[in-house]
Design a protein around this motif. Structure first.
Motif, PDB file in Angstrom:
ATOM      1  N   LEU A 458      48.924 -28.936   5.357  1.00  0.00           N
ATOM      2  CA  LEU A 458      47.806 -28.168   5.920  1.00  0.00           C
ATOM      3  C   LEU A 458      48.295 -26.867   6.544  1.00  0.00           C
ATOM      4  CD1 LEU A 458      45.517 -30.886   7.573  1.00  0.00           C
ATOM      5  CD2 LEU A 458      45.352 -29.864   5.303  1.00  0.00           C
ATOM      6  N   ALA A 459      49.452 -26.926   7.210  1.00  0.00           N
ATOM      7  CA  ALA A 459      49.979 -25.705   7.839  1.00  0.00           C
ATOM      8  C   ALA A 459      50.311 -24.647   6.793  1.00  0.00           C
ATOM      9  CB  ALA A 459      51.209 -26.047   8.667  1.00  0.00           C
ATOM     10  N   ASP A 460      50.869 -25.075   5.646  1.00  0.00           N
ATOM     11  CA  ASP A 460      51.269 -24.116   4.608  1.00  0.00           C
ATOM     12  C   ASP A 460      50.090 -23.602   3.790  1.00  0.00           C
ATOM     13  OD1 ASP A 460      53.816 -24.473   5.485  1.00  0.00           O
ATOM     14  OD2 ASP A 460      54.527 -25.623   3.755  1.00  0.00           O
ATOM     15  N   THR A 461      49.066 -24.431   3.613  1.00  0.00           N
ATOM     16  CA  THR A 461      47.913 -24.019   2.785  1.00  0.00           C
ATOM     17  C   THR A 461      46.819 -23.342   3.604  1.00  0.00           C
ATOM     18  OG1 THR A 461      47.007 -26.267   3.007  1.00  0.00           O
ATOM     19  CG2 THR A 461      48.303 -25.782   1.011  1.00  0.00           C
ATOM     20  N   GLU A 462      46.798 -23.559   4.928  1.00  0.00           N
ATOM     21  CA  GLU A 462      45.871 -22.902   5.857  1.00  0.00           C
ATOM     22  C   GLU A 462      44.412 -22.943   5.396  1.00  0.00           C
ATOM     23  OE1 GLU A 462      47.859 -19.025   6.006  1.00  0.00           O
ATOM     24  OE2 GLU A 462      48.564 -19.561   8.017  1.00  0.00           O
ATOM     25  N   PRO A 463      43.844 -24.134   5.246  1.00  0.00           N
ATOM     26  CA  PRO A 463      42.448 -24.218   4.774  1.00  0.00           C
ATOM     27  C   PRO A 463      41.443 -23.544   5.711  1.00  0.00           C
ATOM     28  CG  PRO A 463      43.231 -26.341   5.584  1.00  0.00           C
ATOM     29  CD  PRO A 463      44.424 -25.466   5.479  1.00  0.00           C
ATOM     30  N   TRP A 464      41.749 -23.448   6.990  1.00  0.00           N
ATOM     31  CA  TRP A 464      40.852 -22.777   7.933  1.00  0.00           C
ATOM     32  C   TRP A 464      40.747 -21.275   7.660  1.00  0.00           C
ATOM     33  CZ3 TRP A 464      45.133 -25.674   9.077  1.00  0.00           C
ATOM     34  CH2 TRP A 464      46.316 -24.980   9.355  1.00  0.00           C
ATOM     35  N   LYS A 465      41.725 -20.736   6.957  1.00  0.00           N
ATOM     36  CA  LYS A 465      41.649 -19.331   6.536  1.00  0.00           C
ATOM     37  C   LYS A 465      41.066 -19.219   5.129  1.00  0.00           C
ATOM     38  CE  LYS A 465      45.588 -17.576   9.257  1.00  0.00           C
ATOM     39  NZ  LYS A 465      46.922 -16.907   9.172  1.00  0.00           N
ATOM     40  N   ASP A 470      37.536 -18.800  -0.368  1.00  0.00           N
ATOM     41  CA  ASP A 470      37.590 -19.688  -1.536  1.00  0.00           C
ATOM     42  C   ASP A 470      37.233 -21.118  -1.120  1.00  0.00           C
ATOM     43  OD1 ASP A 470      38.150 -21.082  -3.867  1.00  0.00           O
ATOM     44  OD2 ASP A 470      39.985 -19.957  -4.287  1.00  0.00           O
ATOM     45  N   VAL A 471      35.956 -21.450  -1.223  1.00  0.00           N
ATOM     46  CA  VAL A 471      35.467 -22.776  -0.821  1.00  0.00           C
ATOM     47  C   VAL A 471      36.039 -23.863  -1.725  1.00  0.00           C
ATOM     48  CG1 VAL A 471      33.422 -24.232  -0.565  1.00  0.00           C
ATOM     49  CG2 VAL A 471      33.354 -21.837   0.176  1.00  0.00           C
ATOM     50  N   GLU A 472      36.101 -23.590  -3.030  1.00  0.00           N
ATOM     51  CA  GLU A 472      36.590 -24.599  -3.973  1.00  0.00           C
ATOM     52  C   GLU A 472      38.050 -24.951  -3.691  1.00  0.00           C
ATOM     53  OE1 GLU A 472      37.275 -25.252  -8.790  1.00  0.00           O
ATOM     54  OE2 GLU A 472      36.049 -23.575  -8.077  1.00  0.00           O
ATOM     55  N   ARG A 473      38.869 -23.935  -3.444  1.00  0.00           N
ATOM     56  CA  ARG A 473      40.282 -24.177  -3.138  1.00  0.00           C
ATOM     57  C   ARG A 473      40.423 -24.952  -1.830  1.00  0.00           C
ATOM     58  NH1 ARG A 473      45.021 -25.986  -4.173  1.00  0.00           N
ATOM     59  NH2 ARG A 473      46.644 -25.200  -2.773  1.00  0.00           N
ATOM     60  N   THR A 474      39.591 -24.616  -0.868  1.00  0.00           N
ATOM     61  CA  THR A 474      39.606 -25.336   0.405  1.00  0.00           C
ATOM     62  C   THR A 474      39.283 -26.808   0.186  1.00  0.00           C
ATOM     63  OG1 THR A 474      38.894 -23.334   1.552  1.00  0.00           O
ATOM     64  CG2 THR A 474      38.688 -25.411   2.750  1.00  0.00           C
TER      65      THR A 474
END
Length: 677
Positions: A458-465, A470-474
């Protein structure tokens, strides 16, 4: 596991029902055994987990004498406390029974009679210690003396609790009776001995067939074998216990270390009608979890009993742990230097898994370890809150906030995604292998690696950003994060069952087992998740400090308990005493003396006038505490200059064990100036 067994019988040491359980007991054998059993259940293995309370032997009768109740009342009281504590802590016994049950007495007597009928015992009349004042033979624990190996003056006749050496009563220096304190005498008595010396070759062969045992276990066992085994009495002269099933044996019971391990068998009888396949089938694996003080009994004496009987399997492993100390000092029930489980469960409500985690992480697997409240706090705040809890909370909150609390769909994977899932797939087998080989600390570290994997992902992919563009990538990121959490709910269960259950409920999972762990498709897109809040809360410094203070208070009480009253001073004549004029006065004013930490200036009404007395009580009382009190004072003491003033007398005080002071005053108010005759 080298050999494939059809089933496994797991036992955890029978604890004496003469007091509550503490963290040393838990870390020694019960938590490791529970972790192991929970794992076996998760892989679908047939396993029975058996334990209970040892309700015979001298420790019970000593406790009964101390508390002024019967031995039966002692075992009834502590059996409930112990059993309830285990249940609340999540130790998942299939049965937790007691050796005072009828089935146990019958099973023990039957095994003793079988050995007797087969001629396995040696009947001997020997000289044993007898307390002439109490008019009774003394069992090992009723004899106290100096340990010949470490010099401990309070070693027992069977064991020195300071150095851990196993002893016999005659080895003690300056023995004394625990009943009367008198020096015991030797007196002849008849008992039945198991000839361990003749059985040594068979025991050596048995031990040699298990080179995979822990080094601490093999080291202690080989030391005994190298010294040469000697016959050991399997009966005792005692009223409390399992009666010897032979004619003319009134006042004799089975040695507690003969009947106690048979308790594993009798308790399995209570559990299932198929008990024989768990104790007599060579396709059954027997594992005895114990602490290091029980190694000799489980690795030599119990196997010798089973060999002599001929019907029962021998332990495939005896993964004994060493001792866990507390804040740098050995845990001691007599000194109350312990963290009692039932008290922890009240004071840290809902935090069973925090203690399970802390104990498993620092378990004394091959050498003694130390539990400290500081380490407990750090493991909770830095690891459980900061790593595991942080990862799970992030994954849940982001899903709830951005995907209506439903598992998002997983789209196209990146190389980093695949690498993460590949690592996830490998970890469960590594964790399982470590547990199967009794490496529980290593296994727990790998469980936390699953949480670290999720945190790093989660830290490396940063879904909050990423959600902003990009909703699909999140959705893909959070799907993978939640799949990691799903695996975590499986592999953490042996160690932290309450947390695992909470996590499983939040993810809507049920019925999963170890083979499912590491799977990237445990959660279906669109399935709802439930809010579970924070898995762990921070533990504050004040909470930890309160526990440390509790221990310090216990240490202080022990020091005070050993404090002796000072010797009486030299004899004086009545005329010397008659010269002292002791009176009752009333303190009418009080103030601190400038530049003095110890002195209070007291204005005392002596019935004739007001006099000034300087008293060194300022560190014990404030001026407002003493005004109005009636006190005893020496009226005709010569005036003494002090701090630029003159003191006209002396206030008499009593000093308690802890150095605190108390006024000597009449039981009712009297007139100021009253004489003390």
């Amino acid at each position: 596991m080298t050999k494939q067994f059809k089933r496994t019988t797991v036992t955890a040491a029978l604890i004496y029902a003469n007091g509550p359980i503490h963290i040393g007991h838990i870390a020694g054998c019960y938590l490791p055994a529970d972790i192991y059993v929970r794992y076996l259940r998760s892989i679908g293995h047939d396993v029975k987990f058996v334990s209970g309370t040892d309700e015979h032997g001298v420790p019970i009768t000593i406790k009964a004498k101390k508390e002024g109740i019967t031995p039966q009342e002692v075992v009834d009281k502590y059996y409930k406390i112990i059993k309830d504590s285990f249940e609340e802590f999540g130790i998942s016994f299939d049965i937790y029974s007691r050796t005072s049950n009828k089935v146990h007495h019958e099973t023990s007597q039957e095994m003793f009679k079988n050995l007797y009928d087969k001629g396995q015992f040696v009947e001997e009349v020997t000289e044993q210690y007898f307390d002439e004042k109490a008019q009774t033979f003394l069992a090992d624990r009723y004899i106290i003396g100096t340990c010949p190996k470490c010099g401990n003056e309070n070693a027992y006749g069977d064991q020195c609790e300071k150095c851990g050496s196993t002893l016999s009563p005659t080895e003690l220096i300056n023995p004394r009776s625990a009943l009367s304190g008198e020096k015991p005498v030797m007196k002849p008595t008849k008992n039945w001995y198991l000839p361990l010396d003749k059985m040594q070759p068979a025991l050596e062969e048995y031990i040699a067939s298990h080179p995979e045992w822990k080094t601490n276990v093999l080291g202690q066992v080989k030391s005994w074998l190298n010294d040469g085994l000697r016959p050991r009495a399997m009966t005792r002269d005692l009223d409390w216990g399992v009666k010897v099933p032979l004619p003319d044996t009134d006042g004799k019971v089975l040695y507690v270390w003969f009947d106690a391990p048979i308790g594993y068998i009798s308790m399995t009888k209570e559990l299932t009608d198929e008990w024989q396949k768990y104790w007599q089938d060579p396709e059954t694996r027997l594992v005895n979890f114990i602490g290091k003080d029980n190694i000799v009994f489980h690795c030599l004496i119990f196997p010798a009993m089973c060999m002599a009987d001929g019907r029962f399997i021998l332990a495939d492993n005896v993964p004994a742990n060493e001792f866990m100390n507390l804040e740098g000092d050995k845990i001691s029930t007599s000194r109350n230097w312990a963290v009692w489980l039932h008290e922890y469960l009240r004071e840290f409500e809902g935090k069973q898994d925090v203690l399970r985690y802390a104990l498993a992480a620092s378990a004394p697997e091959t050498k003694d370890s130390d539990f400290t409240w500081g380490d407990f706090q750090t493991r909770n705040n830095s690891e459980l809150v900061g790593i595991l809890g942080n990862f799970v909370n992030r994954a849940f909150v982001l899903t709830q906030k951005n995907f209506e609390s439903k598992i998002p769909a997983r789209g196209e994977l990146t190389d980093f995604d695949r690498q993460t899932l590949d690592t996830l797939a490998e970890l469960p087998n590594k964790i399982g292998d470590a547990i199967a080989n009794y490496k529980f600390r290593e296994a727990l570290a790998l469980v936390m690696d699953v949480a670290r994997l999720g945190n790093k992902y989660l830290a490396d992919t940063e879904p909050w950003k990423v959600i902003k563009t990009d909703v699909e990538r999140t959705g893909t990121i959070l799907n993978i994060g939640l799949q990691i959490a799903a695996t975590l709910s499986i592999v953490s269960e042996p160690f932290m069952p309450f947390t695992a259950a909470k996590l499983s409920t939040g993810l809507g999972l049920s019925g999963l087992n170890w083979s499912d762990a590491g799977n990237a498709d445990l959660l279906t897109a669109g399935s709802p998740i439930e809010s579970i809040g924070l898995l762990f809360d921070k533990i504050e410094d004040t909470t930890v400090q309160a526990q440390i203070q509790k221990l310090q208070d216990a240490k202080k009480m022990n020091e005070l308990a050993g404090k002796e009253v000072s010797a009486i001073k030299d004899t004086i004549q009545y005329d010397d005493f008659a010269k002292m004029d002791l009176r009752i006065g009333t303190i009418e004013a009080a103030e601190k003396v400038a530049k003095s930490k110890k002195l209070l200036k007291l204005t005392v009404n002596d019935g004739l006038k007001q006099r000034t007395i300087l008293s060194g009580i300022a560190e014990h009382f404030s001026p407002e505490d003493v005004i109005g009190k009636q006190v005893t004072f020496l009226a005709n003491l010569a005036p003494r200059p002090m701090m630029g003033m003159v003191s006209e007398g002396m206030i008499l005080m009593a000093e308690d064990k802890d150095g605190s002071l108390a006024f000597l005053h009449p039981s009712k108010d009297v007139w100021s100036g009253a004489s003390i005759n």
